[in-house]
Every structure is written in C-alpha cells, then in structure tokens.
Write an enzyme that holds these catalytic residues in place. Structure first.
Site, PDB file in Angstrom:
ATOM      1  N   HIS A 155      63.257  82.870 140.411  1.00  0.00           N
ATOM      2  CA  HIS A 155      64.439  82.641 139.568  1.00  0.00           C
ATOM      3  C   HIS A 155      65.437  83.784 139.792  1.00  0.00           C
ATOM      4  O   HIS A 155      65.036  84.949 139.902  1.00  0.00           O
ATOM      5  CB  HIS A 155      64.050  82.622 138.077  1.00  0.00           C
ATOM      6  CG  HIS A 155      63.828  81.243 137.535  1.00  0.00           C
ATOM      7  ND1 HIS A 155      62.627  80.837 137.020  1.00  0.00           N
ATOM      8  CD2 HIS A 155      64.677  80.186 137.405  1.00  0.00           C
ATOM      9  CE1 HIS A 155      62.745  79.576 136.599  1.00  0.00           C
ATOM     10  NE2 HIS A 155      63.976  79.161 136.821  1.00  0.00           N
ATOM     11  N   CYS A 174      62.645  73.724 137.567  1.00  0.00           N
ATOM     12  CA  CYS A 174      62.163  74.809 138.430  1.00  0.00           C
ATOM     13  C   CYS A 174      60.644  74.838 138.429  1.00  0.00           C
ATOM     14  O   CYS A 174      60.013  74.914 139.484  1.00  0.00           O
ATOM     15  CB  CYS A 174      62.744  76.141 137.969  1.00  0.00           C
ATOM     16  SG  CYS A 174      64.519  76.195 138.240  1.00  0.00           S
ATOM     17  N   GLU A 192      58.211  84.112 140.355  1.00  0.00           N
ATOM     18  CA  GLU A 192      57.383  83.479 139.325  1.00  0.00           C
ATOM     19  C   GLU A 192      55.905  83.518 139.689  1.00  0.00           C
ATOM     20  O   GLU A 192      55.530  83.263 140.824  1.00  0.00           O
ATOM     21  CB  GLU A 192      57.809  82.010 139.132  1.00  0.00           C
ATOM     22  CG  GLU A 192      59.221  81.837 138.612  1.00  0.00           C
ATOM     23  CD  GLU A 192      59.389  82.282 137.159  1.00  0.00           C
ATOM     24  OE1 GLU A 192      58.359  82.494 136.474  1.00  0.00           O
ATOM     25  OE2 GLU A 192      60.541  82.422 136.715  1.00  0.00           O
TER      26      GLU A 192
HETATM   27  N1  PCA Z   1      67.376  76.167 137.187  1.00  0.00           N
HETATM   28  C1  PCA Z   1      66.689  75.219 136.335  1.00  0.00           C
HETATM   29  C2  PCA Z   1      66.698  73.931 137.085  1.00  0.00           C
HETATM   30  C3  PCA Z   1      67.712  74.086 138.149  1.00  0.00           C
HETATM   31  C4  PCA Z   1      67.982  75.534 138.221  1.00  0.00           C
HETATM   32  O1  PCA Z   1      68.677  76.104 139.080  1.00  0.00           O
HETATM   33  C5  PCA Z   1      65.345  75.708 135.835  1.00  0.00           C
HETATM   34  O2  PCA Z   1      65.178  76.936 135.644  1.00  0.00           O
HETATM   35  O3  PCA Z   1      64.446  74.920 135.580  1.00  0.00           O
END
Ligand code: PCA
Length: 199
Positions: free
Chosen positions: A166, A142, A80
């Site tokens: 992610h 996240c 990200e």
């Molecule tokens: N993904 C979520 C919150 C926890 C996770 O593993 C997110 O993308 O915000």
C-alpha cells in the site's frame, strides 16, 4: 531476464486519481534489479479485479508479482503481511457492496505474503523514505487481489514471490482531497523501485 508483474488500480470511491496508476505507468517497461517490469492496471470491481490479476499472471508468466494499492490517509509506504479470506467495505466501481463473504469458499482464513517485506521496509528507511510493515490490507479490493495472487500460487504449487504494497496519496491527489498526507510521485516511484531491488 526475469519478469515482474506490477499492478496498480484505477481511481475509486471519491479519489479522482490513483497514484498507483502513475507508478505503474512510469515503471512499466523498465528494468530494475534484472527484472523487466510488466505493468497492468486493475479495475476496482469485486467480480473482476482478482480474475484480471490471475489472467495477467497466466499471460506474463512472471518470476515475481507485486500489486500496489492506494491507502489514503497512511503516511508511510506499507508492505502488507497478510491477506484474509473476506470481502467487505463500501461499494466498488460497479456498485457492488460486499458483506463479509469469503473470497474463495475453500480458501484458508489468511495467507502470508511471500515478498521480502522486512528487507523492503528496511531498504526504504535506509534510503530516507518512511516505511513500515502493515498487518492488515483491509477487506476491500487490495486485500482481495493480494488473496487471489497467494491463493493461485498455493493452488498451482508455484513458489514465486507474490504480495502487496500500500502507498500513501500523491500530492496530485492531496490537492483534490482535504487532509490527506501525501508524497511526491517521484518518491512513490522510487519507493517501489527500492522494493523491487529487494527481490
Ligand atoms: N486501494 C483500495 C482499492 C484500490 C486501491 O488503490 C484498497 O486499499 O483496497
């Protein structure tokens, strides 16, 4: 030896498993690129997750911080670029539903990652694993955790690399959920190791 704080999340919403937990369990205690990996699993709770990250940073005193989250529906591993000062999205695991509030009232609108995300995405692709930089970590936990880490580094004038990656669903999760693109857990683990090699 240097220390890396690597975080994942517990299951949330209608995802009965979270592959980030498995990555963290597999890599915690191992050494990659001269970094001893210290793993932590965070809750999915707007009132707790960010604080848990900051407590872990204070305990471990890491030389780098990488947080992982599941992005169900994404096909690629996505480092990200930016975190924004906003909490929004569906109910968290504690039943709290945010509504666009700021994470820190005195925080900047957005903060850029300090991880080498270009190298990470390139390294993954060279190794045969699909990857691209993402320009939004969303507004859920996240983004919240990424923002907490960057806010803390800035406030404490620390220059250690910190940011968020992610990852797609694992096959174990895709078996439970219809129409989710998925990766093997081994490839997800390898992808995170390759990212750590870029530090
Ligand atoms: N993904 C979520 C919150 C926890 C996770 O593993 C997110 O993308 O915000």
């Amino acid at each position: 030896m240097k220390k890396l704080l690597l975080t994942g999340f517990e299951p949330f919403l209608d995802y009965p498993v979270n592959p980030t937990m498995e990555v963290v369990k597999s890599l915690s205690g191992t050494v990659v690129n001269d970094y001893l990996i210290h793993g932590e699993i965070l809750t999915v709770d707007f009132s707790k997750s960010g604080e848990q990250l900051l407590e872990a940073i204070e305990d471990v005193k890491p030389d780098a911080v990488i947080s992982l989250g599941l992005a169900g529906g994404r096909h690629k591993v996505t480092p990200e670029r930016i975190a924004i000062n906003c909490n929004d999205g569906p109910e968290d695991n504690n039943g709290w539903k945010p509504n666009g509030e700021k994470i820190f009232p005195d925080g900047k609108d957005g903060m850029f990652t300090t991880l080498p995300i270009d190298q990470m995405a390139e390294r993954l692709k060279e190794s045969g694993l699909p990857a691209e930089i993402s320009n939004t970590a969303g507004t859920y936990l996240c983004n919240n955790v990424m923002y907490h880490g960057l806010y803390y580094m800035r406030k404490n004038e620390l220059t250690i690399p910190s940011g968020f990656i992610h990852i797609p669903a694992s096959h174990a999760l895709a078996i439970e959920q219809r129409k989710l693109p998925s990766w093997s857990q081994e490839d997800l683990n390898r992808a995170v190791e390759l990212c750590v090699e870029c530090l």
